[in-house]
Design a protein around this motif. Structure first.
Motif, PDB file in Angstrom:
ATOM      1  N   ASP A 140       0.858  -1.103   0.127  1.00 29.09           N
ATOM      2  CA  ASP A 140       0.099   0.115   0.036  1.00 29.09           C
ATOM      3  C   ASP A 140       0.923   1.257  -0.091  1.00 29.09           C
ATOM      4  O   ASP A 140       1.763   1.479   0.718  1.00 29.09           O
ATOM      5  CB  ASP A 140      -0.756   0.081   1.116  1.00 29.09           C
ATOM      6  CG  ASP A 140      -2.045  -1.045   1.169  1.00 29.09           C
ATOM      7  OD1 ASP A 140      -1.988  -1.761   0.209  1.00 29.09           O
ATOM      8  OD2 ASP A 140      -2.917  -0.996   1.984  1.00 29.09           O
ATOM      9  N   GLN A 141       0.249   2.283  -0.961  1.00 25.63           N
ATOM     10  CA  GLN A 141       1.093   3.477  -0.896  1.00 25.63           C
ATOM     11  C   GLN A 141       0.325   4.717  -0.310  1.00 25.63           C
ATOM     12  O   GLN A 141      -0.941   4.696  -0.316  1.00 25.63           O
ATOM     13  CB  GLN A 141       1.404   3.662  -2.352  1.00 25.63           C
ATOM     14  CG  GLN A 141       2.421   2.731  -2.942  1.00 25.63           C
ATOM     15  CD  GLN A 141       3.853   2.754  -2.339  1.00 25.63           C
ATOM     16  OE1 GLN A 141       4.399   3.904  -2.161  1.00 25.63           O
ATOM     17  NE2 GLN A 141       4.215   1.305  -1.930  1.00 25.63           N
ATOM     18  N   THR A 151      -8.604   2.271   2.532  1.00 28.45           N
ATOM     19  CA  THR A 151      -8.918   1.613   3.471  1.00 28.45           C
ATOM     20  C   THR A 151      -9.109   0.269   3.439  1.00 28.45           C
ATOM     21  O   THR A 151      -9.715  -0.336   2.457  1.00 28.45           O
ATOM     22  CB  THR A 151     -10.542   2.233   3.623  1.00 28.45           C
ATOM     23  OG1 THR A 151     -10.611   3.675   3.974  1.00 28.45           O
ATOM     24  CG2 THR A 151     -11.304   1.429   4.797  1.00 28.45           C
ATOM     25  N   ARG A 152      -8.742  -0.267   4.643  1.00 27.67           N
ATOM     26  CA  ARG A 152      -8.377  -1.853   4.717  1.00 27.67           C
ATOM     27  C   ARG A 152      -9.408  -2.229   5.990  1.00 27.67           C
ATOM     28  O   ARG A 152      -8.983  -1.762   7.129  1.00 27.67           O
ATOM     29  CB  ARG A 152      -6.981  -2.266   5.129  1.00 27.67           C
ATOM     30  CG  ARG A 152      -6.227  -2.074   3.783  1.00 27.67           C
ATOM     31  CD  ARG A 152      -6.467  -2.907   2.716  1.00 27.67           C
ATOM     32  NE  ARG A 152      -5.172  -2.708   1.692  1.00 27.67           N
ATOM     33  CZ  ARG A 152      -5.077  -3.720   0.787  1.00 27.67           C
ATOM     34  NH1 ARG A 152      -5.783  -4.869   0.691  1.00 27.67           N
ATOM     35  NH2 ARG A 152      -4.011  -3.663  -0.159  1.00 27.67           N
ATOM     36  N   MET A 156       2.773   7.155  10.924  1.00 22.94           N
ATOM     37  CA  MET A 156       1.323   6.754  11.049  1.00 22.94           C
ATOM     38  C   MET A 156       0.743   6.242   9.736  1.00 22.94           C
ATOM     39  O   MET A 156       1.159   6.401   8.473  1.00 22.94           O
ATOM     40  CB  MET A 156       0.789   8.067  11.483  1.00 22.94           C
ATOM     41  CG  MET A 156       1.182   8.496  13.072  1.00 22.94           C
ATOM     42  SD  MET A 156       0.580   7.364  14.220  1.00 22.94           S
ATOM     43  CE  MET A 156      -1.184   8.177  14.324  1.00 22.94           C
ATOM     44  N   ARG A 157      -0.511   6.015   9.960  1.00 25.13           N
ATOM     45  CA  ARG A 157      -1.148   5.591   8.853  1.00 25.13           C
ATOM     46  C   ARG A 157      -2.831   6.009   9.037  1.00 25.13           C
ATOM     47  O   ARG A 157      -3.146   5.517   9.964  1.00 25.13           O
ATOM     48  CB  ARG A 157      -1.333   4.000   8.365  1.00 25.13           C
ATOM     49  CG  ARG A 157      -2.276   3.537   7.140  1.00 25.13           C
ATOM     50  CD  ARG A 157      -2.125   2.016   6.966  1.00 25.13           C
ATOM     51  NE  ARG A 157      -2.965   1.694   5.859  1.00 25.13           N
ATOM     52  CZ  ARG A 157      -2.893   0.860   5.095  1.00 25.13           C
ATOM     53  NH1 ARG A 157      -1.491   0.443   4.792  1.00 25.13           N
ATOM     54  NH2 ARG A 157      -3.704   0.482   4.251  1.00 25.13           N
TER      55      ARG A 157
END
Length: 452
Positions: free
Chosen positions: A84-85, A123-124, A338-339
């Motif tokens: 994921d980017q 979003t996961r 952070m994500r």
């Protein structure tokens, strides 16, 4: 329950209150028709299974229910989504463009700190619970009742109100959510002053819920032991807590052992807004684990659902190659670690009752619809001024089926200090879930032995 969509945040939330106050005032049990929705159009915990209208929130498809191939606990919790980017970064420069998807507290942090930025990822919906946990909750969902500020007929359920009818029901979902039945972990926290100076606090905790005890005790939710490992001024201090389910019928019981005095004493003030040791007054007792304890000092309103950017799947903070100096910065932690993702959250507002005491006059809590975990808290002082902001990054502990915190961060807007907790990057010992315990281990006469 009808889902209330928000468009410009505060205005639509206010309008939502009227409907929810009427709809939620009865505190009725779930009907068979409502129960039947769980696992169908709703997920087993009561979230909307479908994605949102524009697809930026996908449908829930079971979550991250298994560890990545070849994973071992000694690695720490590695990122199951390494490909994921970053899609965009929200900063003070563009925050107004996204204000309908930001909390007032998050907006305040963006404006106050130049290095507070929000890297936004896809979003996961990774939250997942063991099937036996959700089956139990569904079976019990038509039986659990609120009695005053306590619960009856919980019977081991960890999602008492999957379709909440009012704010207090939503808060109880957070308070009793599934954390593996029990766990043991060692971690560090750091009070960081506005100058950037900090110090390390070491802590070990052991929490076992009633269903994992050698024998069940009436009205018992969990028992807890917490040990300070450092600094020297706190080392050897041990807390014991026995938490009831119905805190109206029976108040929390707590004791503290101090190695200096070698005495065990009752700790009746280990609740509500009592300042937590080793936090430089930046966290009070009921902010531990996001929020905990008896909810009786506030009037709770369920303001509906809101799509907001929240700290989610923050696996970068688990990286065992990181040193704490890589994480801690002046004003906030390293934003690159952070994500943030767009998720639907239940918005619950707590207003301090007349005649009750607490340092926070109002608290607005944003609960993840997929796990009932508090992800962001905006806390206001008794004059109505936004004071502190809790930012609580979530990950899925995939070996245990537990969506829980990777860290907890509390920012004080009045003085520029912050507290970050739950870090274990420099600790080799893995956290363990599914811990079992004996009632004899959580008695006051065992506390002195625990201090040695």
């Amino acid at each position: 329950m009808k889902t209330i969509k928000t468009c410009r945040g505060p205005l639509s939330l206010v309008l939502a209150v009227v409907w929810l106050t009427v709809a939620g005032s009865a505190w009725a049990k779930l009907t068979p028709e409502e129960v039947a929705r769980l696992g169908n159009d709703l997920t087993p915990v009561g979230a909307e299974k479908a994605g949102n209208a524009d697809g930026s929130i996908p449908a829930w498809e079971g979550g991250q229910a298994a560890a990545p191939a070849g994973w071992s606990p000694e690695q720490g919790y590695v990122d199951p989504f390494p490909q994921d980017q970053v899609q965009m970064v929200i900063s003070a420069a563009n925050a107004e463009q996204y204000q309908d998807k930001l909390t007032p507290g998050t907006l305040a942090l963006l404006k106050k700190y130049e290095n507070f930025k929000m890297p936004i990822y896809q979003t996961r919906r990774s939250a997942a619970l063991p099937v036996q946990v959700t089956d139990k909750a569904k079976a019990q969902s038509s039986q659990v009742e609120l009695q005053g500020f306590g619960l009856s007929n919980l019977n081991g359920s960890t999602i008492p109100f999957p379709i909440p009818k009012d704010g207090q029901e939503a808060i109880w979902n957070h308070l009793v959510r599934y954390l593996g039945g029990g766990f043991e972990r060692t971690f560090h926290w750091f009070p960081v002053r506005s100058s950037g100076d900090s110090y390390k606090v070491g802590f070990r905790e052991f929490r076992v819920f009633d269903q994992n005890m050698d024998r069940s005790v009436d009205n018992h939710l969990f028992s807890y032991l917490g040990y300070f490992l450092g600094p020297a001024t706190l080392q050897g201090t041990v807390y014991l807590v026995r938490e009831p389910v119905d805190q109206v019928r029976e108040a929390r019981s707590a004791w503290i052992y101090n190695s200096g005095s070698r005495r065990v004493r009752r700790a009746p003030d280990l609740a509500y807004d009592n300042v937590s040791d080793g936090t430089e007054s930046m966290r009070v007792t009921d902010q531990y684990d996001g929020y905990n304890g008896a909810p009786d000092r506030y009037e709770w309103k369920l303001l509906g659902k809101q799509e907001i950017y929240v700290p989610y799947n923050a696996y970068k903070l688990s990286d065992k190659s990181l040193k704490y100096q890589d994480i801690l910065q002046k004003g906030t932690i390293n934003a690159d670690l952070m994500r943030y993702e767009l998720h639907r959250t239940w918005v619950v507002e707590g207003t301090l009752k007349n005649g009750q005491k607490h340092i926070y006059g109002k608290r607005v809590m944003y609960l993840d619809e997929d796990s009932w975990t508090l992800l962001v808290e905006d806390a206001y002082d008794t004059r109505g001024q936004l004071w502190r902001v809790g930012v609580h990054p979530l990950i899925q502990f995939y070996d245990a089926g537990v969506p829980w915190y990777r860290a907890n961060i509390w920012h004080d807007l009045s003085n520029g200090n912050y507290l970050v907790s739950g870090l274990d990057n420099e600790i080799k010992q893995p956290w363990t879930f599914g811990s079992k315990g004996r009632q004899a281990e959580f008695q006051p006469d065992a506390l002195r032995r625990a201090g040695h």
